[in-house]
Design an enzyme around this catalytic site. Structure first.
Site, PDB file in Angstrom:
ATOM      1  N   TYR A 130       0.807  -1.220   0.000  1.00 13.82           N
ATOM      2  CA  TYR A 130       0.000   0.000   0.000  1.00 13.82           C
ATOM      3  C   TYR A 130       0.843   1.274   0.000  1.00 13.82           C
ATOM      4  O   TYR A 130       0.292   2.376  -0.019  1.00 13.82           O
ATOM      5  CB  TYR A 130      -0.955   0.008   1.195  1.00 13.82           C
ATOM      6  N   LYS A 178       3.121 -14.518   5.777  1.00 10.69           N
ATOM      7  CA  LYS A 178       3.228 -15.562   4.751  1.00 10.69           C
ATOM      8  C   LYS A 178       4.721 -15.796   4.500  1.00 10.69           C
ATOM      9  O   LYS A 178       5.199 -15.784   3.367  1.00 10.69           O
ATOM     10  CB  LYS A 178       2.489 -15.100   3.479  1.00 10.69           C
ATOM     11  N   ASP A 211      -3.335 -17.282   5.024  1.00 15.76           N
ATOM     12  CA  ASP A 211      -4.457 -18.013   4.424  1.00 15.76           C
ATOM     13  C   ASP A 211      -5.125 -18.911   5.464  1.00 15.76           C
ATOM     14  O   ASP A 211      -6.349 -19.014   5.547  1.00 15.76           O
ATOM     15  CB  ASP A 211      -4.008 -18.810   3.193  1.00 15.76           C
ATOM     16  N   ASP A 235      -5.792  -5.435   6.269  1.00 13.69           N
ATOM     17  CA  ASP A 235      -6.954  -4.825   5.617  1.00 13.69           C
ATOM     18  C   ASP A 235      -8.013  -5.901   5.363  1.00 13.69           C
ATOM     19  O   ASP A 235      -9.189  -5.754   5.692  1.00 13.69           O
ATOM     20  CB  ASP A 235      -6.481  -4.187   4.296  1.00 13.69           C
ATOM     21  N   ASP A 239     -11.668  -6.743   7.720  1.00 12.26           N
ATOM     22  CA  ASP A 239     -13.021  -6.706   7.144  1.00 12.26           C
ATOM     23  C   ASP A 239     -13.717  -8.049   7.355  1.00 12.26           C
ATOM     24  O   ASP A 239     -14.908  -8.104   7.684  1.00 12.26           O
ATOM     25  CB  ASP A 239     -12.965  -6.391   5.640  1.00 12.26           C
TER      26      ASP A 239
HETATM   27 MG    MG Z   1     -10.722  -2.134   4.105  1.00 11.07          MG
END
Ligand code: MG
Ligand code: NAI
Length: 339
Positions: A130, A178, A211, A235, A239
């Site tokens: 990001y 990961k 994962d 992120d 959610d």
């Molecule tokens: Mg978000």
């Protein structure tokens, strides 16, 4: 900026666009009802601010935040490409180095929520993919993004996670990464976080591949306490986790740095809901509760959360939770409970 002893604590309200002003207005009513020594100031942000001043995050707004102890932000609308427009949310996080994104996920007493969940996700907020370092090659046929991970950012988000664990009475931190595939980037995050873990012998440390973590959050979320991870994984996982405990109308968050914190509901400006009186104010009000705890009033924050729980039990809620009350009516009921 810290307040002199005895002087009120300044809090900057940033209503924004769409339902942002509606839910922040209700949160301000709650903050005003608490008998805390607060000085609430309001500043402009978002598309409305851009239309009025030419900037979605005017200099006066940055100054208002800077002169405050913490801020409560509503939501902004992202317009289609416009000259001079930038994301004021990302810009605020950068301007105040708000490196930790903190999202609590606790079961609520309502059928929409799964039971037995009490966890917090800490997401690194400043780097990773990001950082937006992308380029295009091969005449547009190959796009490359750089995943930046630094020891400094990994250490400070890990340290914040262990501090949150200690301060909130949790006993375990799970590092999510990961590193089996991304050996250098996730590997550095993992090694840096494991070194920080040694500073906190009273807190247990676990590790999980991202994962697997996504799967375990659905299968058995009660196993988690504090999760800490890099920006993009956080992120996505946060959610996912919010949907276990009531969804967007309930999800609160904080962006925390070393000298500033900005709290916000996870939802956006929901333009179609704006003006209908149907927006659920709880996500913003619970974000205000996080702010109240952050500025040093954990018992008052607990009272707000308790009052929200009581309304959930008695179904005094908005339409998204199956109720029939408006944004303002829900807050009226909340204020009665707090009185
Ligand atoms: Mg978000
Ligand atoms: P959204 O979160 O605004 O809405 C998604 C869905 O959830 C809609 O069906 C909406 O009605 C519902 N919803 C959201 N908040 C609710 C509430 N408090 N009570 C009841 N229902 C609620 O996300 P969407 O539609 O993707 O984006 C709308 C605008 O918000 C866009 O311009 C987007 O860029 C912006 N946005 C801003 C954010 C921020 O300011 N931090 C975060 C996410 C989106």
């Amino acid at each position: 900026m810290s307040a002199a002893p005895g002087s009120p604590i300044r809090i900057c309200l940033l209503p924004g666009d769409g339902i942002g002003p509606e839910v922040i207005e209700q949160s301000a009513r709650v903050l005003e009802a608490l008998a805390l020594p607060l000085d609430l100031v309001t500043a402009e942000i978002g598309f409305g601010a851009y239309q009025k001043t030419g900037s979605p995050l005017p200099e006066a707004t940055l100054a208002a935040i800077r002169s405050s102890k913490a801020a409560l932000f509503g939501a902004v609308t992202t317009p289609p490409d416009l000259p001079g427009y930038f994301s004021p949310v990302i810009r605020m996080r950068q301007a105040f180095d708000l490196y930790a994104n903190l999202r609590p996920c606790r079961s609520i007493p309502h059928p929409i929520s799964r039971p037995g969940i009490d966890l917090v996700i800490l997401r690194e907020n400043t780097e990773d993919l990001y950082a937006g370092i992308e380029r295009v090659e091969a005449g547009g046929d190959r796009a490359i993004g750089e995943m930046i991970i630094t020891r400094r950012a990994s250490e400070r988000i890990a340290r914040k996670a262990y501090q949150v664990a200690r301060d909130s009475g949790y006993h375990k931190v799970t590092l999510v990464h990961k590193a089996n595939v991304l050996r250098e980037t996730c590997g550095l995050f993992r090694r840096a976080a494991l070194a920080v873990a040694e500073e906190f012998p009273d807190i247990a440390t676990g590790e999980m591949l991202v994962d697997s973590c996504a799967m375990e959050l659905v299968r058995d979320p009660g196993q988690f306490q504090v999760l800490v991870t890099t920006n993009m994984f956080g992120d996505i996982l946060s959610d996912e986790a919010s949907m276990l405990v009531g969804g967007l109308g309930m999800a609160c968050s904080g962006n925390i740095g070393d000298g500033m914190a900005i709290f916000e509901p996870v939802h956006g400006s929901a333009p179609k809901l704006a003006g209908t009186g149907k927006a659920n104010p709880f996500a913003a009000i619970l974000s205000a509760a996080m702010l109240v705890e952050y500025i040093g009033f954990p018992e008052t924050a607990g009272r707000i959360r308790g009052a929200v729980d009581a309304l959930l039990v008695s179904n005094q809620v908005t339409e998204d939770l199956g109720g029939a009350l408006s944004t303002r009516q829900v807050t009226d009921c909340l204020l009665e409970r707090l009185a």
